[in-house]
Design an enzyme around this catalytic site. Structure first.
Site, PDB file in Angstrom:
ATOM      1  N   CYS A 477      56.458  63.867  69.444  1.00 42.03           N
ATOM      2  CA  CYS A 477      55.106  64.500  69.700  1.00 42.03           C
ATOM      3  C   CYS A 477      54.610  63.803  71.106  1.00 42.03           C
ATOM      4  CB  CYS A 477      54.245  64.452  68.634  1.00 42.03           C
ATOM      5  SG  CYS A 477      52.873  65.359  68.937  1.00 42.03           S
ATOM      6  N   ASP A 478      55.054  64.343  71.956  1.00 41.88           N
ATOM      7  CA  ASP A 478      54.495  63.560  73.620  1.00 41.88           C
ATOM      8  C   ASP A 478      53.003  63.417  73.479  1.00 41.88           C
ATOM      9  OD1 ASP A 478      56.895  63.367  74.739  1.00 41.88           O
ATOM     10  OD2 ASP A 478      56.979  65.388  75.254  1.00 41.88           O
ATOM     11  N   PRO A 479      52.066  64.254  73.203  1.00 36.15           N
ATOM     12  CA  PRO A 479      50.716  64.101  73.589  1.00 36.15           C
ATOM     13  C   PRO A 479      50.121  63.312  72.453  1.00 36.15           C
ATOM     14  CG  PRO A 479      51.034  66.267  72.853  1.00 36.15           C
ATOM     15  CD  PRO A 479      52.458  65.828  72.709  1.00 36.15           C
TER      16      PRO A 479
END
Lengths: 795, 795
Positions: A477-479
């Site tokens: 989950c990048d953010p």
């Protein structure tokens, strides 16, 4: 509404939309190794090409920021497009096709995407019009054709004017101009890519800074000056169309456009045809070459054949027939096509994110495993000798890590054994494991299998005192960038993914007899167990696993949170890693069904965040229901489906999987045609129900390889193993029969899978003879099998 | 066409345009210390504010690049704007004001710029409409008012709907939404400035990410969803207007817009009034504060008064009356206003280019010398102790050098003595010279005068073996970046400017008795002479001075060049530096008149380059006739005018100067109103005659201070000196009289300058008594003089 053709030959698959208004953002896409186009049903086009970074040749009317492709792309009247104004000179009536910019209600309209072409069939004012767009296999050029036929009976010749209008837009504040070149029979717009530093001059020198629109017929007149053409009438009713002829206007440091006029006189059933080539070039010599290569009709046919052949490479290993032709069409045509786009051109990025690169190549295992093999080797050659994988894989010498790849993520190693599994299942190519590969920081090669060991060791080490995986500034989950940016926060998902990666590697070593020290295997299994136990200790909360523990030592993703109470990924991966007991699985599934399931698929978290949480990060600032903040994020949804299959939850798995596919039934809500899986459908179903289900229209997604894997290995249950094919279909209750074809290690297996009330265990037969242990041994290349599988029917 | 009012009170000066079509890019501008708006006559607005770097609150419909302000800004239908749709409900007729986006021909139209307000007076469908826009002295908010009066006689009540439409546009791919807040009676759009790196989060945290439209009256209905409002009708005929009421639609990750509907019923001569506040805010608390501060009518009046007072600070030291009211208006009102904008807010940049910063503050000497004094001190505090000036002056702690300021330029030191001259002439403040100032790399202060010495020494050293100035990657001419990037190329202009700077400093020392060692003076004079000689040796070619010698040892800017044969700047500065003999001057002037002079002013080079010259650089890649590549670049033109005055070429000087001013007579060509000097008019007069004369519409230019200096010191000849004012007007032949006021060192001098055939030398009289040596000694603060000057008339 969209009408899905069920012809099963890939080259003939088409999806059609009969109205330009009902789904205004509906679009198709075409690509080759150097460019990609998203083409909207109304005539707007988003095109970019690589030189080597993504660039435009048809620009917005202002200076647009160079950015990655955004979801829910927004359109506006001067958005780049390709239009044809048509004027009936006798009756002084005008309209534009395909629809923009005049937006006249057309008598007949259809927008069609086939594998290697996008076209429109239109009738209006008794004119029959076909507009068609295709690409070439190797060049950066849009190949357009237009035909106009007079359907009016018995009134003699009709006088019409046809005006192709191709947006060029604001090219550059340094220099932009356009004019018609008679020799080339082409409008040529010229610009200088803006820069200020002298070193940039040398970098820019070879850029294709010109945009051309080559025509096959000499135009009656032309225009290249956007503002003058439009005048006070506006794009929907341009002043220039009020005159008999265009004024052959240059653009001189004025926004360029490419417009021709063709005045024609058509008798009954008489038609005219045009070919146009649109694209970027370095200079006029290159424009002349493009013209010579593609313009005349035999060259055009050849170009089309080459492009058809290129796209046809996107065939994958499975073809199915069920009672649902929409489903079959998607599985047989559109899914492999999209998966090929990802695997063959890596989303047209020069620095694909490592996890995307590996998973996209996991999809490529089903199309062309040799490509995947090379990709895995390349990825490992960029591994650090301490085992860490970089945030992106650089695909050429000048590439650099950009955007999100400048943020340190902790999960990239996880994907190596997982995706390797698919490669080995498809190929049995254990030789790969002994390939020597160097490192980004060391020329001393190690074996492929040692690289995997290093990656796993790195993962096991990248944990805290509790054995939980540190999240750094993001995992899958990048953010989720502020859970652990101070160095303490941990991720349940990453811990579980690490356990799953360890187990997967051990399973592979056992299945394929990969040579690693026996104590290593024991060690990895032990490490996986320890992680699973630790995850249970620290994350299990009431009915499901929490998502993480932040730098502030705060557990989140539980009922105690007002927003982001439950996340999908930890549940899915707890099923995969073995952390969740059967009882826990049932509790989790119940919670997911209650809190995350929607008519449009399963959301990745709920409720969506509506305000910043400073120890979670950027995900909480995204719009509720959009992207990672609680959309039906299909990449997460397919993890869930895959894990449900592992848990034997075949019905639910199939439901989750089916909702990932765009469907005719939900098209009014999604606004999307059934030609690609979008990266998300809007979620926040409880918070913004009226927006939920809307497609992102973004066809870059890690979903595809997993979706295909579910279809091949789980639904059809035709999964490769050491020396053969395991047969174990997992049909959902409502599906009684699947027939089809499975390509496997050079063999062709024609199969029929059917439910039977006569049996209690799966039975498989080749030519009437039962397959021992339901494992089919393959005789070798070009072998053909007729496989019949009986599956116990529960009633 | 534009109709220039000749009222001479600054607050009443107005410029009016009576048609929205004839000059579609015609615009006005308003600003305060925190924001600037360029407002187009048709309703489009380009607004930016500082936090601390320039940002938007009303965005384009796509993701625009953050860039410096570009010339010839292009408009398109969805360009950010402020419009009012008006619908006659009884007759079902609609139109929009001021003009966009419906573009209905209006019965009456005028667009008016006054000093501190922009307004439109419109009549259509028997409705009289006034739209007005002003700012506040200190906040970032647009203050709009609208009044609509029913002019229809004797038909009872009319039912109309009024719809203010304020563009918000594409705010962010992370999060954008909008809705109506009843408590605030405001539409509030909310966004998160996109970012990916965690450190950026903390930087962005305090940003004003909301956009509001506060109304003083409760609306009948509202809409915030751009696409839904517009529907298939388009911006020129939005679907939402077809219904009795707007649908009160949110925007949820959809492009926001701020639209209200007011349904009104108006009797004969009845009118309605509205106030709107539009701008950015951090949160709703700030929106409420803005509302309370500015919304009600007494607060609005107070705000207007404060803003009027702010703008009124932009009064300069000269007021004139000639027989040309257009000229007088410009000199008295618009020029000081624009000069004040430059000097007070430094073009709203946080890192103004050093040469701009110094010259803009040279203009400030005529308005408020204390500001200029501080600016010179600040600039010198950023000087390197080796004498070099940086490429930009950082105006606050977080500021950094951006764009062109990252490219090394060699000319910044030159401007110090030149601009100091104006400061001393205006103030006589020699104390400044003994102010101690530290350096960017050293805390040990040196006197102001020593800083100047260091700058000059640096210039003298930055020369080659011939004594010619090395150009590095640019001199005054930014894009001349490849003449000397390899370290060898030299600039004739910079050599001459160095000589002029040396002489200017010596002149100042002599005039004001500045204490520097006597041998220094001799040394500087000698150095200037040596440079002048060297320039003559290496650059004089046939009839004019060449522009440079490149790294390749190639002389350019001569008849031998196909393009860029002659450059204006070396000629102008050869006159200033003393390099050009009287004979040479005549040759140069003749060549300029023949090759560079146009009806729109004097071009800075000719012919414009049409292809890259790799040992000249970026200038040759700009579009021919645009910016530095051969436009009428007003900054260069005014240098020429100033140098012509020094050479006694009063007629030609006045002609060159006059053409710099925008004029009614050429407005159809320039497309610009007479309210600011643009940075250029298109040149390349021989190459593209039909485009020549077009204004850049860009009101940032270094022209102003020099233009004002020419008016004060040369045309009126009222130039300050040590202890008094030198009187030496330089009237052109056709001008027989100027009267006016000159503010000088606290005194007010009412003057009349007249031609007389009775005299052969200038004679000046105070109250009938002749002024000795034509030098007026000032008695002190608040002294008033009646000065009469007689100038010999030549016939």
């Amino acid at each position: 509404m969209n009408n899905i053709n069920n012809n099963h030959k890939i080259e003939d698959a088409t999806v059609k939309l009969d109205c330009p208004i009902s789904m205004p953002k509906a679009s198709g896409f075409l690509w080759n190794k150097r460019m990609v186009l998203q083409v909207n049903c109304r005539g707007y086009v988003n095109a970019q090409f690589m030189q080597p970074e993504p660039r435009k040749y048809s620009y917005a009317p202002n200076i647009e920021e160079k950015t990655f492709i955004q979801p829910e792309h927004s359109y506006f009247s001067h958005h780049p497009g390709r239009f044809f104004y048509i004027k009936d000179e006798d009756q002084q009536q005008s309209f534009s096709v395909p629809y923009e910019p005049m937006r006249v209600k057309l008598a007949k309209f259809s927008f069609v995407q086939s594998a290697s072409e996008i076209y429109w069939l239109i009738e209006h004012l008794e004119l029959k019009i076909k507009i068609s767009l295709s690409l070439t296999a190797n060049d950066v050029v849009e190949r357009w054709s237009l035909s106009v036929e007079n359907l009016r009976k018995g009134e003699g010749k009709r006088n019409i004017s046809i005006y192709p209008y191709f947006s060029i837009g604001y090219m550059s504040w340094m220099n932009q101009s356009a004019t018609f070149d008679e020799q080339l029979n082409s409008i040529v717009a010229t610009a200088v890519t803006p820069y200020q530093k002298v070193e940039q001059y040398f970098k820019n020198k070879e850029l294709k800074d010109k945009t051309f629109l080559i025509a096959d017929k000499k135009p009656t007149s032309w225009h290249t000056n956007q503002a003058t053409f439009e005048g006070e009438g506006g794009l929907h009713s341009p002043d220039a169309l009020k005159f008999l002829q265009l004024s052959n206007n240059d653009a001189r440091y004025e926004t360029p456009v490419a417009i021709y006029q063709y005045r024609e006189s058509l008798g009954e059933n008489q038609s005219v045809n045009y070919q146009f080539l649109f694209g970027p070039a370095k200079d006029n010599t290159e424009i002349a070459q493009i013209r010579d290569r593609y313009l005349n009709s035999s060259n055009a046919r050849k170009a089309q054949q080459e492009y058809d052949d290129y796209i046809a490479q996107g065939k994958a290993c499975l073809t199915i027939n069920t009672d649902n032709t929409e489903f079959d069409d998607f599985v047989n045509h559109w899914l492999p096509r999209q998966m090929f786009y990802h695997g063959d051109v890596n989303r047209l990025s020069t620095d694909p994110q490592t996890r995307n690169y590996i998973q996209d190549n996991m999809g490529m295992c089903y199309i062309d495993p040799t490509v995947a093999r090379q990709a895995f080797v390349l990825a490992l050659s960029q591994q650090h000798s301490n085992g860490a994988m970089p945030d992106g894989i650089l695909l050429h010498a000048q590439a650099e890590l950009k955007y999100i790849n400048q943020v340190p993520h902790a999960d990239h190693c996880v994907w190596l054994p997982i995706c390797l599994a698919v490669y080995l299942n498809e190929t049995g190519d254990v030789d790969l494991l002994t390939t020597p590969i160097a490192f980004s920081d060391s020329d001393t090669p190690k074996l492929f299998s040692e690289h995997i060991d290093l990656a796993l060791n790195w993962l096991v080490k990248a944990t805290d005192h509790r054995g939980l995986s540190l999240i750094e500034q993001g995992d899958w989950c990048d953010p989720m960038n502020m859970v652990g940016y101070k160095g303490k926060g941990v991720s349940s998902w990453l811990s579980l993914a690490t356990a799953y990666a360890l187990n997967t590697w051990c399973d592979l070593c056992e299945e394929y007899g990969i040579q690693i020290p026996l104590n290593k295997l024991t060690e990895y299994r032990l490490a996986a167990n320890t992680i699973n136990e630790s995850v249970n200790t620290y994350f299990w909360h009431e009915q499901w696993f929490a998502r993480g523990i932040t730098d502030n030592d705060r557990l989140f993703g539980t009922v105690n949170d007002e927003e982001g109470k439950i996340y999908l990924n930890p549940q899915s991966w707890a099923m995969l890693s073995g952390a969740a007991s059967a009882e826990q699985q049932q509790l989790m599934i119940a919670a997911i069904s209650e809190q995350l399931m929607t008519p449009y698929g399963v959301m990745m978290l709920a409720p969506s965040y509506t305000k910043m949480v400073e120890d979670i990060g950027r995900i909480t600032q995204k719009h509720p229901g959009v992207s990672e903040n609680g959309s039906v994020y299909n990449h997460a949804a397919i993890f869930y489906a895959y894990s449900l299959y592992q848990a034997g939850e075949n019905d639910l798995a199939f439901e989750v999987l089916s909702k990932i596919l765009p469907s005719k039934a939900l098209a009014a809500k999604s606004g999307q045609l059934s030609i690609f899986v979008p990266n998300y459908y809007r979620g926040a179903y409880q918070q913004y129900p009226e927006k939920a289900g809307r497609s992102s229209q973004l066809f870059n997604t890690g979903t595809l390889a997993w979706l295909y894997r579910c279809l091949v290995e789980e639904l059809c249950g035709l999964k490769g193993g050491n020396g053969g094919l395991y047969i174990a279909p997992k049909l959902p209750s409502h599906l009684n029969k699947i027939s089809g074809q499975r390509m496997f290690r050079g063999a062709i297996i024609h199969f029929i899978i059917e439910k039977s009330t006569q049996i209690t265990e799966i039975e498989a037969y080749i030519d009437g003879e039962q397959v021992v242990d339901n494992k089919l041994t393959i005789r070798g290349n070009n072998a053909t099998y007729q496989l019949s599988v009986l599956v116990p029917a529960h009633d």
